[in-house]
Design an enzyme around this catalytic site. Structure first.
Site, PDB file in Angstrom:
ATOM      1  N   CYS A 111       0.820  -1.343  -0.008  1.00 20.90           N
ATOM      2  CA  CYS A 111      -0.020   0.101  -0.114  1.00 20.90           C
ATOM      3  C   CYS A 111       0.909   1.231  -0.117  1.00 20.90           C
ATOM      4  CB  CYS A 111      -1.003  -0.056   1.235  1.00 20.90           C
ATOM      5  SG  CYS A 111      -2.068  -1.711   1.146  1.00 20.90           S
ATOM      6  N   HIS A 251      -2.894   7.163   3.586  1.00 30.77           N
ATOM      7  CA  HIS A 251      -3.326   5.874   2.823  1.00 30.77           C
ATOM      8  C   HIS A 251      -4.832   5.636   3.815  1.00 30.77           C
ATOM      9  CE1 HIS A 251      -4.153   1.864   1.744  1.00 30.77           C
ATOM     10  NE2 HIS A 251      -3.511   1.279   2.899  1.00 30.77           N
ATOM     11  N   ASN A 281     -10.167   0.753   1.409  1.00 28.78           N
ATOM     12  CA  ASN A 281      -8.697   0.607   1.221  1.00 28.78           C
ATOM     13  C   ASN A 281      -8.428   0.251  -0.101  1.00 28.78           C
ATOM     14  OD1 ASN A 281      -5.985   0.126   1.164  1.00 28.78           O
ATOM     15  ND2 ASN A 281      -6.018  -1.164   3.242  1.00 28.78           N
TER      16      ASN A 281
HETATM   17  N1  COA Z   1     -17.867  -8.014  11.003  1.00 29.54           N
HETATM   18  C1  COA Z   1     -17.850  -8.764  12.481  1.00 29.54           C
HETATM   19  N2  COA Z   1     -17.068  -9.136  13.251  1.00 29.54           N
HETATM   20  C2  COA Z   1     -16.020  -9.314  13.045  1.00 29.54           C
HETATM   21  C3  COA Z   1     -15.265  -8.629  11.554  1.00 29.54           C
HETATM   22  C4  COA Z   1     -16.619  -8.225  10.534  1.00 29.54           C
HETATM   23  N3  COA Z   1     -16.169  -7.985   9.799  1.00 29.54           N
HETATM   24  N4  COA Z   1     -14.148  -9.024  11.388  1.00 29.54           N
HETATM   25  C5  COA Z   1     -13.559  -9.313  12.594  1.00 29.54           C
HETATM   26  N5  COA Z   1     -14.889  -9.506  13.531  1.00 29.54           N
HETATM   27  C6  COA Z   1     -14.529 -10.077  14.953  1.00 29.54           C
HETATM   28  C7  COA Z   1     -13.392 -10.993  14.826  1.00 29.54           C
HETATM   29  O1  COA Z   1     -13.828 -12.305  14.589  1.00 29.54           O
HETATM   30  C8  COA Z   1     -13.477 -10.877  16.556  1.00 29.54           C
HETATM   31  O2  COA Z   1     -14.401 -11.808  17.220  1.00 29.54           O
HETATM   32  P1  COA Z   1     -14.095 -12.636  18.335  1.00 29.54           P
HETATM   33  O3  COA Z   1     -13.514 -11.641  19.470  1.00 29.54           O
HETATM   34  O4  COA Z   1     -15.338 -13.534  18.653  1.00 29.54           O
HETATM   35  O5  COA Z   1     -12.628 -13.554  17.841  1.00 29.54           O
HETATM   36  C9  COA Z   1     -13.686  -9.524  16.777  1.00 29.54           C
HETATM   37  O6  COA Z   1     -14.384  -9.134  15.662  1.00 29.54           O
HETATM   38  C10 COA Z   1     -12.440  -8.678  17.317  1.00 29.54           C
HETATM   39  O7  COA Z   1     -11.568  -8.912  16.188  1.00 29.54           O
HETATM   40  P2  COA Z   1     -10.251  -8.046  16.140  1.00 29.54           P
HETATM   41  O8  COA Z   1      -9.605  -8.378  14.968  1.00 29.54           O
HETATM   42  O9  COA Z   1      -9.586  -7.873  17.259  1.00 29.54           O
HETATM   43  O10 COA Z   1     -10.991  -6.532  15.616  1.00 29.54           O
HETATM   44  P3  COA Z   1     -10.203  -5.221  15.407  1.00 29.54           P
HETATM   45  O11 COA Z   1     -10.944  -4.126  16.487  1.00 29.54           O
HETATM   46  O12 COA Z   1      -8.894  -5.220  15.475  1.00 29.54           O
HETATM   47  O13 COA Z   1     -10.736  -4.776  14.091  1.00 29.54           O
HETATM   48  C11 COA Z   1      -9.468  -4.705  11.699  1.00 29.54           C
HETATM   49  C12 COA Z   1     -10.290  -5.539  12.866  1.00 29.54           C
HETATM   50  C13 COA Z   1      -9.063  -5.633  10.697  1.00 29.54           C
HETATM   51  C14 COA Z   1     -10.708  -3.712  11.243  1.00 29.54           C
HETATM   52  C15 COA Z   1      -8.478  -3.828  12.306  1.00 29.54           C
HETATM   53  O14 COA Z   1      -7.653  -4.842  13.054  1.00 29.54           O
HETATM   54  C16 COA Z   1      -7.615  -3.223  11.457  1.00 29.54           C
HETATM   55  O15 COA Z   1      -8.289  -2.358  10.579  1.00 29.54           O
HETATM   56  N6  COA Z   1      -6.402  -3.537  11.244  1.00 29.54           N
HETATM   57  C17 COA Z   1      -5.542  -2.860  10.364  1.00 29.54           C
HETATM   58  C18 COA Z   1      -5.886  -3.413   9.024  1.00 29.54           C
HETATM   59  C19 COA Z   1      -5.262  -2.844   7.805  1.00 29.54           C
HETATM   60  O16 COA Z   1      -5.387  -1.441   7.634  1.00 29.54           O
HETATM   61  N7  COA Z   1      -4.794  -3.541   6.658  1.00 29.54           N
HETATM   62  C20 COA Z   1      -4.254  -3.066   5.468  1.00 29.54           C
HETATM   63  C21 COA Z   1      -2.911  -2.242   5.630  1.00 29.54           C
HETATM   64  S1  COA Z   1      -2.533  -1.629   4.382  1.00 29.54           S
END
Ligand code: COA
Length: 332
Positions: A111, A251, A281
């Protein structure tokens, strides 16, 4: 000799996919996606491939710069989702737009690809070897998404953004700061083709379909640290006080990442331009798409300093400081 951004362009799929559409695909809700990411909808290709969006964005950038196809002597496309390994996206853009005099190559830096491509084009133009470069970020990540993984599939969108970078008597591109850490590459991966030939144990594995795999929380923590470092360092390198920068164009990955950076650096959230609520994204395309939106909305004023800042797979990160010098077509 200096360089400046002399034109911008972008291109997006028509197909608008809302969070409610995702409720029908995976176990998720509009509330969860909005609260955790800030994304409400994204554009997903229903036919066009990466080079199609790249060519449309590039054509728009050329007309914004007021130059013709034969004026372009360099094309760099940043992408992780090319149509093919070869020909490259940049060569496909050359063919589509008739850029007969251009040298074309693609660059992979996740990215952060657009920042790395801008830095590369800036150096090559300053060296005197080239005059006008098309610098493109283009992705169709929907090819690489695991549509059963609710943790990733809701995040990404397709599209392309482009700028024309031109020789300039006045400094428009002021500084770049970049970094990489290959030791942490496993937190954000897209597998390539497995090694198989007559001398390997596995001679003909069926290549698995590559998908994005990500440790969301690790990426989140990395992004917050990398963005802060990149913003601070590029201001130092450009000799510009951050308080004098009206807009930071990050980004577009996650609203909470941007809020966290804004809070830690005590920068008002309103100075971070975002469109991720509508675009999701789009990886290497996100910064040039946002820049083009700002340009077309008339937000960018002559001499305005801007920080472009990215992070992504690799791991990679970086920022560019530019001063906005409108093309003569757009007035000054
Ligand atoms: N809908 C509902 N629940 C979801 C979900 C969705 N789309 N995606 C994940 N969950 C759930 C998980 O399964 C987890 O459930 P559990 O507690 O029963 O295991 C819970 O939500 C929390 O998951 P977690 O991964 O801790 O959530 P988070 O607050 O970290 O949010 C992201 C997840 C991916 C949104 C976040 O980590 C993020 O944006 N990270 C950066 C990713 C990014 O920018 N990537 C590209 C970089 S270039």
């Amino acid at each position: 000799m200096y360089t400046k951004i002399s034109g911008t362009g972008s291109a997006l799929p028509e197909n608008r996919v809302t969070n409610l559409d995702f409720e029908r695909l995976v176990d998720t809700t509009d509330e969860w996606i909005t609260a955790r990411t800030g994304i409400s909808e994204r554009r997903i290709s229903s036919g066009e491939n990466t080079s199609d969006f790249a060519a449309r964005a590039a054509a728009n950038a050329l007309s914004s710069a007021g130059i013709g196809p034969l004026d372009v002597d360099l094309v760099i496309a940043a992408t992780v989702s090319p149509d093919s390994f070869t020909p490259t996206v940049s060569c496909q853009v050359q063919k589509a737009l008739g850029l007969a005099g251009a040298t074309c190559f693609d660059l992979w830096a996740g990215c952060t690809g657009f920042i790395f491509a801008l830095m590369t084009a800036d150096s090559l133009i300053r060296s005197g070897a080239f005059s006008h470069a098309l610098v493109i970020g283009a992705e169709v990540l929907s090819k690489l998404v695991d549509w059963t993984d609710r943790g990733t599939c809701v995040l990404f969108g397709d599209g392309a953004g482009a700028v024309v970078l031109s020789q300039s008597p006045n400094p428009g591109v002021l500084a770049h700061f970049t970094g990489s850490d290959g030791t942490r590459g496993s937190v954000l991966c897209i597998d390539g083709i497995p090694l198989a030939n007559p001398w390997t144990a596995d001679q003909a594995p069926s290549p698995p379909h590559s998908v994005i795999r990500m440790d969301g929380q690790e990426v989140f923590k990395f992004a917050v640290t990398a963005m802060q470092q990149s913003i601070r360092r590029v201001c130092e390198l450009a000799g510009i006080d951050l308080d004098d920068v009206p807009y930071i164009i990050p980004h577009q990955a996650n609203n909470r990442i941007i809020e966290s950076v804004a809070g830690r650096m005590k920068i008002p959230r309103s100075r971070f331009y975002t469109n991720l609520d509508r675009r999701g994204n789009t990886s290497a395309a996100s910064i040039p798409i946002a820049l083009d939106e700002m340009n077309r909305a008339g937000v960018l004023k002559p001499q305005m300093p801007l920080v472009l800042v990215g992070f992504g797979g690799g791991l990679t990160w970086g920022a560019s400081m530019i001063r906005w010098i409108p093309s003569s077509r757009e007035g000054s």
